[in-house]
Design a protein around this motif. Structure first.
Motif, PDB file in Angstrom:
ATOM      1  N   GLU A   1       8.661  11.383  -8.206  1.00 16.32           N
ATOM      2  CA  GLU A   1       9.122  10.753  -6.955  1.00 16.32           C
ATOM      3  C   GLU A   1       8.234   9.575  -6.554  1.00 16.32           C
ATOM      4  OE1 GLU A   1       7.931  12.752  -2.967  1.00 16.32           O
ATOM      5  OE2 GLU A   1       8.377  14.429  -4.301  1.00 16.32           O
ATOM      6  N   CYS A   2       6.925   9.727  -6.710  1.00 18.10           N
ATOM      7  CA  CYS A   2       6.035   8.640  -6.265  1.00 18.10           C
ATOM      8  C   CYS A   2       6.188   7.408  -7.151  1.00 18.10           C
ATOM      9  CB  CYS A   2       4.592   9.121  -6.219  1.00 18.10           C
ATOM     10  SG  CYS A   2       4.287  10.248  -4.842  1.00 18.10           S
ATOM     11  N   SER A   3       6.380   7.619  -8.461  1.00 10.90           N
ATOM     12  CA  SER A   3       6.605   6.466  -9.341  1.00 10.90           C
ATOM     13  C   SER A   3       7.900   5.746  -8.961  1.00 10.90           C
ATOM     14  CB  SER A   3       6.683   6.920 -10.804  1.00 10.90           C
ATOM     15  OG  SER A   3       5.390   7.201 -11.306  1.00 10.90           O
TER      16      SER A   3
ATOM     17  N   PRO B   1      -3.694  16.265 -11.546  1.00 14.51           N
ATOM     18  CA  PRO B   1      -2.903  15.461 -12.476  1.00 14.51           C
ATOM     19  C   PRO B   1      -1.970  14.447 -11.791  1.00 14.51           C
ATOM     20  CG  PRO B   1      -1.826  17.569 -12.116  1.00 14.51           C
ATOM     21  CD  PRO B   1      -3.091  17.578 -11.283  1.00 14.51           C
ATOM     22  N   HIS B   2      -1.810  14.532 -10.464  1.00 16.42           N
ATOM     23  CA  HIS B   2      -0.706  13.782  -9.860  1.00 16.42           C
ATOM     24  C   HIS B   2      -0.768  12.281 -10.136  1.00 16.42           C
ATOM     25  CE1 HIS B   2       2.584  12.864  -7.257  1.00 16.42           C
ATOM     26  NE2 HIS B   2       1.830  12.235  -6.371  1.00 16.42           N
ATOM     27  N   HIS B   3      -1.906  11.656  -9.813  1.00 16.87           N
ATOM     28  CA  HIS B   3      -1.964  10.203  -9.971  1.00 16.87           C
ATOM     29  C   HIS B   3      -2.023   9.785 -11.436  1.00 16.87           C
ATOM     30  CE1 HIS B   3      -3.418   9.724  -5.546  1.00 16.87           C
ATOM     31  NE2 HIS B   3      -2.132   9.886  -5.642  1.00 16.87           N
ATOM     32  N   GLU B   4      -2.657  10.613 -12.244  1.00 17.19           N
ATOM     33  CA  GLU B   4      -2.656  10.352 -13.692  1.00 17.19           C
ATOM     34  C   GLU B   4      -1.209  10.343 -14.206  1.00 17.19           C
ATOM     35  OE1 GLU B   4      -4.933   8.928 -15.938  1.00 17.19           O
ATOM     36  OE2 GLU B   4      -6.305  10.426 -15.144  1.00 17.19           O
ATOM     37  N   ASN B   5      -0.414  11.280 -13.701  1.00 14.83           N
ATOM     38  CA  ASN B   5       0.978  11.365 -14.138  1.00 14.83           C
ATOM     39  C   ASN B   5       1.819  10.212 -13.589  1.00 14.83           C
ATOM     40  OD1 ASN B   5       0.149  13.647 -15.417  1.00 14.83           O
ATOM     41  ND2 ASN B   5       1.235  15.091 -14.087  1.00 14.83           N
ATOM     42  N   GLU B   6       1.523   9.801 -12.366  1.00 15.46           N
ATOM     43  CA  GLU B   6       2.226   8.622 -11.825  1.00 15.46           C
ATOM     44  C   GLU B   6       1.973   7.400 -12.715  1.00 15.46           C
ATOM     45  OE1 GLU B   6       1.804   7.538  -7.699  1.00 15.46           O
ATOM     46  OE2 GLU B   6       1.609   9.610  -7.060  1.00 15.46           O
ATOM     47  N   ILE B   7       0.709   7.221 -13.122  1.00 20.49           N
ATOM     48  CA  ILE B   7       0.369   6.075 -13.982  1.00 20.49           C
ATOM     49  C   ILE B   7       1.148   6.172 -15.299  1.00 20.49           C
ATOM     50  CG2 ILE B   7      -1.467   5.017 -15.376  1.00 20.49           C
ATOM     51  CD1 ILE B   7      -3.450   5.784 -13.158  1.00 20.49           C
TER      52      ILE B   7
ATOM     53  N   LEU C   1       0.850  -1.202   0.000  1.00 21.78           N
ATOM     54  CA  LEU C   1       0.000   0.000   0.000  1.00 21.78           C
ATOM     55  C   LEU C   1       0.880   1.244   0.000  1.00 21.78           C
ATOM     56  CD1 LEU C   1      -2.841   1.404   0.583  1.00 21.78           C
ATOM     57  CD2 LEU C   1      -2.233   1.234   2.962  1.00 21.78           C
ATOM     58  N   TYR C   2       0.611   2.122  -0.952  1.00 22.53           N
ATOM     59  CA  TYR C   2       1.368   3.373  -1.052  1.00 22.53           C
ATOM     60  C   TYR C   2       0.413   4.551  -0.929  1.00 22.53           C
ATOM     61  CZ  TYR C   2       4.681   6.851  -2.892  1.00 22.53           C
ATOM     62  OH  TYR C   2       5.516   7.941  -3.044  1.00 22.53           O
ATOM     63  N   VAL C   3       0.768   5.490  -0.066  1.00 19.44           N
ATOM     64  CA  VAL C   3      -0.057   6.690   0.118  1.00 19.44           C
ATOM     65  C   VAL C   3       0.822   7.919  -0.101  1.00 19.44           C
ATOM     66  CG1 VAL C   3      -1.413   8.034   1.781  1.00 19.44           C
ATOM     67  CG2 VAL C   3      -1.609   5.543   1.745  1.00 19.44           C
ATOM     68  N   CYS C   4       0.304   8.881  -0.854  1.00 21.34           N
ATOM     69  CA  CYS C   4       1.052  10.125  -1.070  1.00 21.34           C
ATOM     70  C   CYS C   4       1.060  10.908   0.244  1.00 21.34           C
ATOM     71  CB  CYS C   4       0.412  10.959  -2.175  1.00 21.34           C
ATOM     72  SG  CYS C   4       0.506  10.149  -3.775  1.00 21.34           S
ATOM     73  N   GLY C   5       2.247  11.202   0.731  1.00 20.60           N
ATOM     74  CA  GLY C   5       2.406  11.859   2.022  1.00 20.60           C
ATOM     75  C   GLY C   5       2.496  13.366   1.904  1.00 20.60           C
TER      76      GLY C   5
END
Ligand SMILES: [Zn+2]
Length: 466
Positions: free
Chosen positions: A210-212, A235-241, A27-31
């Motif tokens: 960083e999250c990727s 856009p953050h999670h879209e960009n991580e994907i 499990l990963y959560v953006c901090g």
């Protein structure tokens, strides 16, 4: 026995949860971005995922919980500059304050809390892979960008269409970008800013990479659950994907979970709208013993996908309800030994939590259980109440100490404090001496200081804050 179902933002459906490896969950959560204290809206997000981790573990999963710390960012640099403080001093101080806030909210420490500045190498590797696959390019300004039009799945999480997004793009097209939606992976160094050497030239990472990079290092190229606040979908999670799936050519995340906003009036609480309370100022406005759990209860009693309004009334109501649970546990001390998890109320609690973490129903079941404890005075049921609360991080304090609250109580006279225990003892002595006027005067004094006395059979007196 019911099994867990989770609402997946990616599919917009509630789905049976099937981990990649049986019995295990990544499990990963953006901090937080560490430039200031977290506000209560952030506290909601982190409390929600703490609840998720606790419930998964209570259900027998071995969870690897990763929550990152963003310690390089424009906001951090701006704040450090305006305060005349070195960046590292600001981020270290803020990380420590964040840990204090998490402890007060009774949030479990993640198994890993990677900081962006310590993963520059993995980020650069990932950008290199993206460039080699034609998904990243160097702009004329020496920044490196992700080429959105070359990643076919862009927009699938937030269900946005590229043409609509471009039409809605109000900012002037940056000359260095091939497409206004392209986002920065690596920013060329500027004077006075932190930078790291790289094959792209000295610079620093963009936020999304960083999250990727860190989730891949900590959990692998594909993992089970990725969480964050609702507004991070785009856009953050879209960009991580785009980054992770573009580089690895396999699914990035099986289940996307997003927690809804905490609102002030009609608006989302946010730093940019300046309509926020910090987590610590809210806790400090409450009883020093009860405040952390009271705020946690307020934040989690609504469903995590429903917006929640922050009001003093609702916060107080959460405190009253929580004190009601603790009062039941004080009146009927939990029995020794394992709680009876086969009780029908235990089964209903489990069904509620397994139904996409339905805390409103789960807490309603605990209410029923509390009424049963009061009615039957059964230590076994009290034990079950404490055990079920414990699966999601509640009701584990000593009831007596919790209900008494903070020891130093403002009597309302110039901030003077009163010693409640001493006054209770003096009142008992006055009653034994049949000085009822004095005993009544002490009760009145304590009442005006917000202390309620409860005389017990046998002569003992217990007290609690109103
Ligand atoms: Zn993130």
């Amino acid at each position: 026995m019911s099994s867990l179902a989770i609402y997946n933002t990616l599919t917009r459906r509630k789905e049976p949860f099937v981990p990649l490896v049986p019995g295990k969950v990544g499990l990963y959560v953006c901090g937080p971005t560490v430039y200031d204290f977290i506000h209560v809206g952030n506290a909601r997000t982190f409390s929600v995922f703490d609840l998720v981790v606790r419930w998964l573990r209570s259900s027998g999963y071995a969870v690897t919980y990763v929550r990152n710390i963003t310690d390089v960012d424009d906001k951090i640099m701006d704040r450090a500059r305006s305060r005349g403080e070195p960046i590292e001093a600001l981020t270290e101080r803020t990380v420590a304050a964040f840990a204090e806030d998490c402890a007060r909210l009774n949030l479990l420490a993640p198994d890993s809390e990677p900081r962006a500045t310590r993963y520059i190498g993995p980020m650069l590797e990932l950008i290199g892979v993206l460039e080699s696959k034609g998904l990243a390019y160097r702009g004329a300004n020496a920044d490196v960008y992700f080429s959105v039009r070359d990643f076919p799945g862009y927009g699938k999480l937030s269900r946005r269409n590229l043409d609509d997004l471009r039409a809605g793009e109000r900012v002037a097209v940056e000359a260095a970008k091939r497409d206004p939606l392209d986002f920065v992976l690596w920013k060329a160094a500027k004077p006075g800013e932190p930078s790291w050497p790289s094959v792209f030239g000295a610079g620093r990472p963009g936020w999304h990479i960083e999250c990727s990079a860190m989730s891949c290092r900590e959990l692998g190229e594909t993992f089970d659950i990725h969480g964050g606040g609702w507004d991070l979908q785009f856009p953050h999670h879209e960009n991580e994907i785009a980054q992770s799936e573009g580089a690895h050519e396999k699914p990035f995340v099986n289940v996307w979970m997003h927690s809804a906003f905490l609102n002030m009036g009609d608006e989302k609480m946010s730093k940019s709208l300046c309509n926020f309370f910090t987590t610590r100022e809210v806790i400090e406005s409450l009883d020093p013993v009860q405040g952390g759990e009271q705020l946690r209860f307020f934040l989690l009693r609504g469903h995590y996908r429903s917006e929640l309004a922050f009001t003093r009334e609702l916060l107080e109501d959460a405190g009253n309800t929580l004190r009601g649970f603790y009062t039941a546990l004080r009146e009927v001390p939990p029995g020794e030994g394992e709680a009876d998890r086969s009780h029908p109320l235990a089964a209903r609690f489990r069904d509620a939590m397994n139904d996409d973490f339905d805390t409103p129903v789960a807490f309603a079941v605990l209410h029923e259980l509390r009424a049963e404890v009061n009615r039957t005075r059964s230590p076994a049921l009290a034990g079950l109440l404490k055990a079920l609360g414990g699966t999601i991080g509640f009701l584990q304090a000593d009831p007596e100490a919790f209900l008494k609250g903070g020891v130093s109580i403002d009597a309302g006279k110039g901030g003077a404090t009163i010693d409640v225990d001493a006054l209770v003892a003096e009142r008992a002595a006055a009653k034994r001496a049949r000085d009822f006027a004095r005993a009544d005067a002490i009760r009145a004094q304590l009442d005006s200081a917000g202390i309620v006395l409860e005389d017990k059979p046998g002569g003992a007196t217990e007290w609690r804050k109103k």
